[in-house]
Design a protein around this motif. Sequence first.
Motif, PDB file in Angstrom:
ATOM      1  N   GLY A   1       0.788  -1.225   0.000  1.00  0.00           N
ATOM      2  CA  GLY A   1       0.000   0.000   0.000  1.00  0.00           C
ATOM      3  C   GLY A   1       0.819   1.273   0.000  1.00  0.00           C
ATOM      4  N   PHE A   2       2.082   1.175   0.384  1.00  0.00           N
ATOM      5  CA  PHE A   2       2.893   2.388   0.436  1.00  0.00           C
ATOM      6  C   PHE A   2       3.176   2.936  -0.960  1.00  0.00           C
ATOM      7  N   GLU A   3       3.110   2.068  -1.973  1.00  0.00           N
ATOM      8  CA  GLU A   3       3.326   2.553  -3.332  1.00  0.00           C
ATOM      9  C   GLU A   3       2.294   3.620  -3.708  1.00  0.00           C
ATOM     10  N   LYS A   4       1.113   3.599  -3.071  1.00  0.00           N
ATOM     11  CA  LYS A   4       0.096   4.607  -3.345  1.00  0.00           C
ATOM     12  C   LYS A   4       0.473   5.957  -2.727  1.00  0.00           C
ATOM     13  N   ILE A   5       1.107   5.913  -1.559  1.00  0.00           N
ATOM     14  CA  ILE A   5       1.614   7.141  -0.951  1.00  0.00           C
ATOM     15  C   ILE A   5       2.763   7.698  -1.783  1.00  0.00           C
ATOM     16  N   TYR A   6       3.652   6.810  -2.207  1.00  0.00           N
ATOM     17  CA  TYR A   6       4.755   7.189  -3.102  1.00  0.00           C
ATOM     18  C   TYR A   6       4.196   7.876  -4.352  1.00  0.00           C
ATOM     19  N   ASP A   7       3.141   7.305  -4.913  1.00  0.00           N
ATOM     20  CA  ASP A   7       2.508   7.852  -6.108  1.00  0.00           C
ATOM     21  C   ASP A   7       2.005   9.268  -5.849  1.00  0.00           C
ATOM     22  N   ALA A   8       1.316   9.453  -4.735  1.00  0.00           N
ATOM     23  CA  ALA A   8       0.792  10.783  -4.396  1.00  0.00           C
ATOM     24  C   ALA A   8       1.925  11.778  -4.164  1.00  0.00           C
ATOM     25  N   MET A   9       2.986  11.334  -3.501  1.00  0.00           N
ATOM     26  CA  MET A   9       4.117  12.214  -3.192  1.00  0.00           C
ATOM     27  C   MET A   9       4.778  12.725  -4.472  1.00  0.00           C
ATOM     28  N   TYR A  10       5.041  11.806  -5.412  1.00  0.00           N
ATOM     29  CA  TYR A  10       5.771  12.197  -6.612  1.00  0.00           C
ATOM     30  C   TYR A  10       4.962  13.116  -7.520  1.00  0.00           C
TER      31      TYR A  10
ATOM     32  N   HIS B   1       9.494  17.251   1.237  1.00  0.00           N
ATOM     33  CA  HIS B   1       8.287  17.213   0.411  1.00  0.00           C
ATOM     34  C   HIS B   1       7.109  16.766   1.259  1.00  0.00           C
ATOM     35  N   ALA B   2       5.912  17.178   0.845  1.00  0.00           N
ATOM     36  CA  ALA B   2       4.694  16.809   1.558  1.00  0.00           C
ATOM     37  C   ALA B   2       3.605  16.451   0.562  1.00  0.00           C
ATOM     38  N   ALA B   3       2.704  15.539   0.977  1.00  0.00           N
ATOM     39  CA  ALA B   3       1.599  15.127   0.110  1.00  0.00           C
ATOM     40  C   ALA B   3       0.440  14.643   0.967  1.00  0.00           C
ATOM     41  N   SER B   4      -0.763  14.652   0.362  1.00  0.00           N
ATOM     42  CA  SER B   4      -1.963  14.131   1.017  1.00  0.00           C
ATOM     43  C   SER B   4      -2.411  12.859   0.304  1.00  0.00           C
ATOM     44  N   PHE B   5      -2.910  11.891   1.091  1.00  0.00           N
ATOM     45  CA  PHE B   5      -3.465  10.672   0.518  1.00  0.00           C
ATOM     46  C   PHE B   5      -4.482  10.100   1.501  1.00  0.00           C
ATOM     47  N   ASN B   6      -5.712   9.810   0.987  1.00  0.00           N
ATOM     48  CA  ASN B   6      -6.784   9.261   1.832  1.00  0.00           C
ATOM     49  C   ASN B   6      -7.014  10.106   3.089  1.00  0.00           C
TER      50      ASN B   6
END
Length: 247
Positions: free
Chosen positions: A8-17, A157-162
């Motif tokens: 599931g972390f690949e989805k956070i990685y996706d959002a971050m990039y 870097h910062a990102a939002s996910f779920n």
Amino acid sequence: MQSLYSNGFEKIYDAMYQTFINYTDEYLFYNTLLKKYNKNSVLEIGSGTGNLAKHFIDNNFNYQGLDYSQDMVDLSSSKLPKGHFKQGDMRDFKLNNTVASIIITGRSTSYLLSNLDVTNALQSIYLNLDDNGILCFDFIDANRFFKMIKDGKHIHHAASFNNNQYTRDSYLNTNTSNNFMFDWDSKYFLIKQNKKTLIAEDKSEVRAFIKNEWKLLLHLNNFKVLECIDKPAYMFDCYAVVAQKIA
């Protein structure tokens, strides 16, 4: 500590990039080159979570994606059911049919740590390209980049996910282990109720290059350099090389 690219972390990685890479601009760059050389079939090495792939597929390229991580392949396949993605190592892969062009994106050449790695990758690419096929890739320019990270450099870097907030804190520094190597240490945190929780770490040794290295390595593996382009890129000073397979 969970894996950087799985569970599931690949989805956070996706959002971050997606917060710092402009995939539209990346697509326009590669599209311009492939159209210039009249290539409509392309294999992307380092296809990741499919953000660049979407542009190629939407614009009717005959597209395939190759990535080292099966979880990345699974995510890109779920996002883009019309795409063709497979897991593989750029140093040793075999397509069902040769393609007119191969691109290595996202500075993925940085994971070719030795000259043997580079040679193996170029030989695999050679075998999977049509006669007179085109190889295009970008690489981190050691001559400029090392001056920037000398004595160490921190990047945030910062990102939002779920509905959750995440940050990535990276530290880059040169090392002298071999070639033009540098250390890239990253920590990923979940920010919740003002609490910062470490959820993943990535400690990597990666490689930058100078132009003459690539020119020689390509020549030794039967590629002719057509262009070397100063390429704008997030954080890194990069060049992009266009080379043609010599049949």
